[in-house]
Design a protein around this motif. Structure first.
Motif, PDB file in Angstrom:
ATOM      1  N   THR A 161       0.853  -1.189   0.000  1.00 47.95           N
ATOM      2  CA  THR A 161       0.000   0.000   0.000  1.00 47.95           C
ATOM      3  C   THR A 161       0.893   1.245   0.000  1.00 47.95           C
ATOM      4  O   THR A 161       2.097   1.153   0.265  1.00 47.95           O
ATOM      5  CB  THR A 161      -0.891   0.025   1.254  1.00 47.95           C
ATOM      6  OG1 THR A 161      -0.053   0.202   2.414  1.00 47.95           O
ATOM      7  CG2 THR A 161      -1.700  -1.257   1.377  1.00 47.95           C
ATOM      8  N   PRO A 162       0.336   2.447  -0.286  1.00 45.76           N
ATOM      9  CA  PRO A 162       1.152   3.666  -0.224  1.00 45.76           C
ATOM     10  C   PRO A 162       1.877   3.829   1.104  1.00 45.76           C
ATOM     11  O   PRO A 162       3.060   4.184   1.130  1.00 45.76           O
ATOM     12  CB  PRO A 162       0.128   4.780  -0.454  1.00 45.76           C
ATOM     13  CG  PRO A 162      -0.921   4.148  -1.307  1.00 45.76           C
ATOM     14  CD  PRO A 162      -1.017   2.731  -0.802  1.00 45.76           C
ATOM     15  N   LEU A 163       1.195   3.566   2.214  1.00 48.38           N
ATOM     16  CA  LEU A 163       1.823   3.721   3.525  1.00 48.38           C
ATOM     17  C   LEU A 163       2.917   2.676   3.730  1.00 48.38           C
ATOM     18  O   LEU A 163       3.998   2.989   4.247  1.00 48.38           O
ATOM     19  CB  LEU A 163       0.771   3.612   4.634  1.00 48.38           C
ATOM     20  CG  LEU A 163       1.287   3.791   6.072  1.00 48.38           C
ATOM     21  CD1 LEU A 163       1.949   5.148   6.231  1.00 48.38           C
ATOM     22  CD2 LEU A 163       0.145   3.618   7.077  1.00 48.38           C
ATOM     23  N   GLN A 164       2.648   1.436   3.339  1.00 49.27           N
ATOM     24  CA  GLN A 164       3.652   0.385   3.493  1.00 49.27           C
ATOM     25  C   GLN A 164       4.896   0.665   2.651  1.00 49.27           C
ATOM     26  O   GLN A 164       6.020   0.441   3.090  1.00 49.27           O
ATOM     27  CB  GLN A 164       3.052  -0.967   3.109  1.00 49.27           C
ATOM     28  CG  GLN A 164       2.019  -1.495   4.100  1.00 49.27           C
ATOM     29  CD  GLN A 164       1.284  -2.718   3.571  1.00 49.27           C
ATOM     30  OE1 GLN A 164       1.122  -2.896   2.356  1.00 49.27           O
ATOM     31  NE2 GLN A 164       0.826  -3.576   4.468  1.00 49.27           N
ATOM     32  N   ALA A 165       4.679   1.170   1.430  1.00 46.78           N
ATOM     33  CA  ALA A 165       5.819   1.487   0.564  1.00 46.78           C
ATOM     34  C   ALA A 165       6.602   2.670   1.127  1.00 46.78           C
ATOM     35  O   ALA A 165       7.838   2.632   1.198  1.00 46.78           O
ATOM     36  CB  ALA A 165       5.329   1.800  -0.851  1.00 46.78           C
ATOM     37  N   ALA A 166       5.888   3.723   1.541  1.00 50.56           N
ATOM     38  CA  ALA A 166       6.552   4.916   2.067  1.00 50.56           C
ATOM     39  C   ALA A 166       7.330   4.626   3.344  1.00 50.56           C
ATOM     40  O   ALA A 166       8.330   5.285   3.642  1.00 50.56           O
ATOM     41  CB  ALA A 166       5.520   6.016   2.326  1.00 50.56           C
ATOM     42  N   ALA A 167       6.882   3.611   4.095  1.00 50.19           N
ATOM     43  CA  ALA A 167       7.521   3.294   5.376  1.00 50.19           C
ATOM     44  C   ALA A 167       8.944   2.780   5.209  1.00 50.19           C
ATOM     45  O   ALA A 167       9.753   2.852   6.144  1.00 50.19           O
ATOM     46  CB  ALA A 167       6.684   2.259   6.131  1.00 50.19           C
ATOM     47  N   VAL A 168       9.288   2.268   4.027  1.00 54.67           N
ATOM     48  CA  VAL A 168      10.652   1.761   3.810  1.00 54.67           C
ATOM     49  C   VAL A 168      11.380   2.452   2.663  1.00 54.67           C
ATOM     50  O   VAL A 168      12.605   2.353   2.561  1.00 54.67           O
ATOM     51  CB  VAL A 168      10.637   0.233   3.543  1.00 54.67           C
ATOM     52  CG1 VAL A 168      10.121  -0.522   4.741  1.00 54.67           C
ATOM     53  CG2 VAL A 168       9.812  -0.111   2.309  1.00 54.67           C
ATOM     54  N   THR A 169      10.641   3.166   1.812  1.00 58.61           N
ATOM     55  CA  THR A 169      11.257   3.784   0.638  1.00 58.61           C
ATOM     56  C   THR A 169      12.390   4.723   1.001  1.00 58.61           C
ATOM     57  O   THR A 169      13.419   4.783   0.315  1.00 58.61           O
ATOM     58  CB  THR A 169      10.187   4.544  -0.173  1.00 58.61           C
ATOM     59  OG1 THR A 169       9.211   3.618  -0.657  1.00 58.61           O
ATOM     60  CG2 THR A 169      10.804   5.259  -1.353  1.00 58.61           C
ATOM     61  N   PHE A 170      12.246   5.471   2.087  1.00 62.80           N
ATOM     62  CA  PHE A 170      13.238   6.472   2.458  1.00 62.80           C
ATOM     63  C   PHE A 170      14.552   5.856   2.929  1.00 62.80           C
ATOM     64  O   PHE A 170      15.603   6.523   2.908  1.00 62.80           O
ATOM     65  CB  PHE A 170      12.684   7.380   3.565  1.00 62.80           C
ATOM     66  CG  PHE A 170      12.623   6.728   4.918  1.00 62.80           C
ATOM     67  CD1 PHE A 170      13.677   6.848   5.817  1.00 62.80           C
ATOM     68  CD2 PHE A 170      11.524   5.958   5.286  1.00 62.80           C
ATOM     69  CE1 PHE A 170      13.624   6.227   7.058  1.00 62.80           C
ATOM     70  CE2 PHE A 170      11.467   5.344   6.527  1.00 62.80           C
ATOM     71  CZ  PHE A 170      12.525   5.475   7.414  1.00 62.80           C
ATOM     72  N   LEU A 171      14.532   4.586   3.380  1.00 63.08           N
ATOM     73  CA  LEU A 171      15.726   3.988   3.974  1.00 63.08           C
ATOM     74  C   LEU A 171      16.895   3.916   2.986  1.00 63.08           C
ATOM     75  O   LEU A 171      18.040   4.211   3.344  1.00 63.08           O
ATOM     76  CB  LEU A 171      15.400   2.574   4.483  1.00 63.08           C
ATOM     77  CG  LEU A 171      14.629   2.478   5.789  1.00 63.08           C
ATOM     78  CD1 LEU A 171      14.263   1.032   6.063  1.00 63.08           C
ATOM     79  CD2 LEU A 171      15.451   3.049   6.940  1.00 63.08           C
ATOM     80  N   GLY A 172      16.607   3.513   1.761  1.00 63.32           N
ATOM     81  CA  GLY A 172      17.670   3.404   0.770  1.00 63.32           C
ATOM     82  C   GLY A 172      18.352   4.735   0.491  1.00 63.32           C
ATOM     83  O   GLY A 172      19.577   4.862   0.630  1.00 63.32           O
ATOM     84  N   PRO A 173      17.594   5.775   0.078  1.00 62.89           N
ATOM     85  CA  PRO A 173      18.219   7.084  -0.156  1.00 62.89           C
ATOM     86  C   PRO A 173      18.905   7.658   1.077  1.00 62.89           C
ATOM     87  O   PRO A 173      19.944   8.305   0.962  1.00 62.89           O
ATOM     88  CB  PRO A 173      17.038   7.957  -0.588  1.00 62.89           C
ATOM     89  CG  PRO A 173      16.060   7.005  -1.178  1.00 62.89           C
ATOM     90  CD  PRO A 173      16.187   5.756  -0.356  1.00 62.89           C
ATOM     91  N   LEU A 174      18.332   7.417   2.258  1.00 65.84           N
ATOM     92  CA  LEU A 174      18.940   7.934   3.484  1.00 65.84           C
ATOM     93  C   LEU A 174      20.321   7.320   3.708  1.00 65.84           C
ATOM     94  O   LEU A 174      21.319   8.045   3.881  1.00 65.84           O
ATOM     95  CB  LEU A 174      18.035   7.627   4.679  1.00 65.84           C
ATOM     96  CG  LEU A 174      18.616   7.962   6.065  1.00 65.84           C
ATOM     97  CD1 LEU A 174      18.887   9.451   6.197  1.00 65.84           C
ATOM     98  CD2 LEU A 174      17.674   7.475   7.169  1.00 65.84           C
ATOM     99  N   LEU A 175      20.398   5.994   3.706  1.00 64.17           N
ATOM    100  CA  LEU A 175      21.673   5.337   3.957  1.00 64.17           C
ATOM    101  C   LEU A 175      22.652   5.533   2.800  1.00 64.17           C
ATOM    102  O   LEU A 175      23.858   5.654   3.008  1.00 64.17           O
ATOM    103  CB  LEU A 175      21.442   3.847   4.225  1.00 64.17           C
ATOM    104  CG  LEU A 175      20.619   3.542   5.483  1.00 64.17           C
ATOM    105  CD1 LEU A 175      20.397   2.041   5.634  1.00 64.17           C
ATOM    106  CD2 LEU A 175      21.309   4.098   6.730  1.00 64.17           C
TER     107      LEU A 175
END
Length: 452
Positions: free
Chosen positions: A265-279
């Motif tokens: 879902t949008p929330l489920q995707a958004a909950a992990v999407t940021f981790l890659g760009p952040l790290l």
């Protein structure tokens, strides 16, 4: 002719240790921090649509292919904008152009806030997304500017920090998107813009008051013509497609891949999407730091080897439908891409610094040769940044075709695996093999310089 205004610096000798310690270091750091902030906001606006597509439910009427096209468009324009942005620093001054480039971010941000609702045509969204590409240009002007402020021995750290801080803008806007989806729901995407529009104004104001222009960069119109004749230009640009192209391409695509391959879902995707760009952003300065100590070529080679291995895991995770393994491997891929971004950009100024040493040893004037090295490395930073960003476009187009044909990202990952294999082979062949010439030859020094 002297430039008018207190923000123009006429005398700048970063390689002079006495000048650097007494004057240069403090000024360079001040410009670095405010450059990082403006570039950070630029990256956020450039990758805005990687967040917006998560809000686009069935009422918008767009297919997965349409959404991949939406995130591909600013990637394309952002890469193209990097070339004129590189020239703009020499023509207008680093501080002046930082102000202008920050103000330009208001155009796509305000327009997105206006058109962002169901019923708007795909063509309109594509136009507004394309305008967001101006945020991608900020990277080239910022890196070219900061490259001129720092001495060779600190460039890996400074360029890595500048780029990494800018890259964090990708994770930041995705975190804001997660916050909005988690609190206001998936029907309030304008809140993301209402947060960023004031930040754009703040970035422009801070750059206006606290940054400087280097007069030594003014009027250098030949640097790009000179640098395109240099073979290392095309090798480094190719390698940067593999590092930065991967980082920005996956940053745009990660959420969509999770939604379409694993039904998130949008929330489920958004909950992990940021981790890659952040790290991946945080690892970029590490890549520069490691390269300062171990060598840019060695770190770049290790990076591409690791990226190939991570891609193999992604293919396995996709075919076995393991969401956890897929997510972990994707995040590792981001981290490695970030390290590679830092190591490749460390190699660029080192190559031209080595060429300057040869010229000086043959009797050329030292200050002029060192200045030429800074100008040419600045030009290549801009050119490689532009070419590398188009790697992000290719990644998103590959995903678009892969999901259209196979309903899976596996064919795209297979293509990426082949490309990473080419990248580590080229890195080894050009920068790690022992050169046939003596160490005092131009090629020998250039190769050694790339390892500094």
């Amino acid at each position: 002719m002297a430039h008018q205004g207190k923000h123009w610096i006429e005398h700048w000798e970063p390689e002079n240790e006495e000048f650097w310690e007494s004057t240069g270091k403090k000024i360079a750091r001040r410009n670095l921090w405010f450059s990082v902030f403006a570039e950070h906001i630029g990256f956020s606006i450039w990758t805005l649509w990687s967040v917006i597509v998560l809000f686009m439910g069935k009422d918008y009427g767009f297919s997965a292919a349409d959404k991949f096209l939406l995130v591909s468009t600013p990637t394309l324009i952002g890469g193209l904008m990097r070339l004129p942005y590189t020239f703009a620093v020499a023509k207008f001054g680093g501080r002046n152009w930082t102000v202008v480039s920050a103000v330009l971010l208001l155009i796509p941000a305000v327009l997105a806030a206006i058109v962002l609702h169901p019923g708007t045509s795909l063509g309109t969204f594509l136009l507004v997304a394309a305008l967001g590409g101006v945020g991608g240009g900020n990277f080239a002007s910022s890196m070219t500017n900061i490259n001129a402020f720092y001495p060779e021995k600190h460039k890996g750290w400074a360029l890595g920090l500048n780029a990494g801080g800018g890259n964090l803008g990708v994770a930041a806007i995705q975190l804001v998107g997660l916050l909005v989806i988690g609190t206001a729901g998936a029907t309030a995407p304008r809140l993301v813009l209402y947060i960023y529009i004031p930040l754009i104004v703040v970035a422009a104001v801070l750059a206006y008051f606290y940054m400087d222009n280097l007069a030594s960069m003014k009027g250098d119109t030949k640097a790009m013509r000179e640098v395109v004749k240099e073979p290392h230009t095309w090798v480094m640009s190719f390698l940067y497609i593999g590092t930065f192209g991967s980082f920005i391409g996956y940053s745009f695509a990660f959420g969509l891949v999770l939604q379409n391959q694993f039904g998130r879902t949008p929330l489920q995707a958004a909950a992990v999407t940021f981790l890659g760009p952040l790290l991946g952003s945080l690892s970029r300065p590490v890549g520069g730091w490691l390269s300062d100590r171990i060598g840019g070529g060695k770190i770049t080679f290790a990076t591409f080897t690791g990226m190939a291995a991570a891609t193999v895991v992604l293919i396995f995770a996709s075919t076995s439908k393991s969401l956890v393994l897929f997510t972990v491997a994707f995040v590792v891929l981001f981290v490695l891409a970030g390290i590679g971004n830092g190591s490749t950009y460390k190699m660029i100024p080192a190559i031209f610094r080595a060429k300057a040493k040869i010229a000086i040893a043959n009797g050329a004037e030292e200050a002029a040769e060192l200045l030429k090295a800074r100008r040419l490395s600045g030009a290549l930073i801009g050119l490689a940044g532009a070419i590398g960003a188009e790697g992000g476009l290719l990644i998103n187009l590959a995903f678009r075709q892969s999901f259209a044909d196979a309903k899976s990202g596996v064919p795209a990952f297979v293509g990426f695996l082949v490309f990473y294999g080419l990248c580590f082979a080229v890195t080894w062949a050009v920068y790690l093999r022992k050169p046939a010439e003596q160490p005092t030859s131009e090629r020998g020094l250039a190769l050694a310089g790339a390892e500094v």
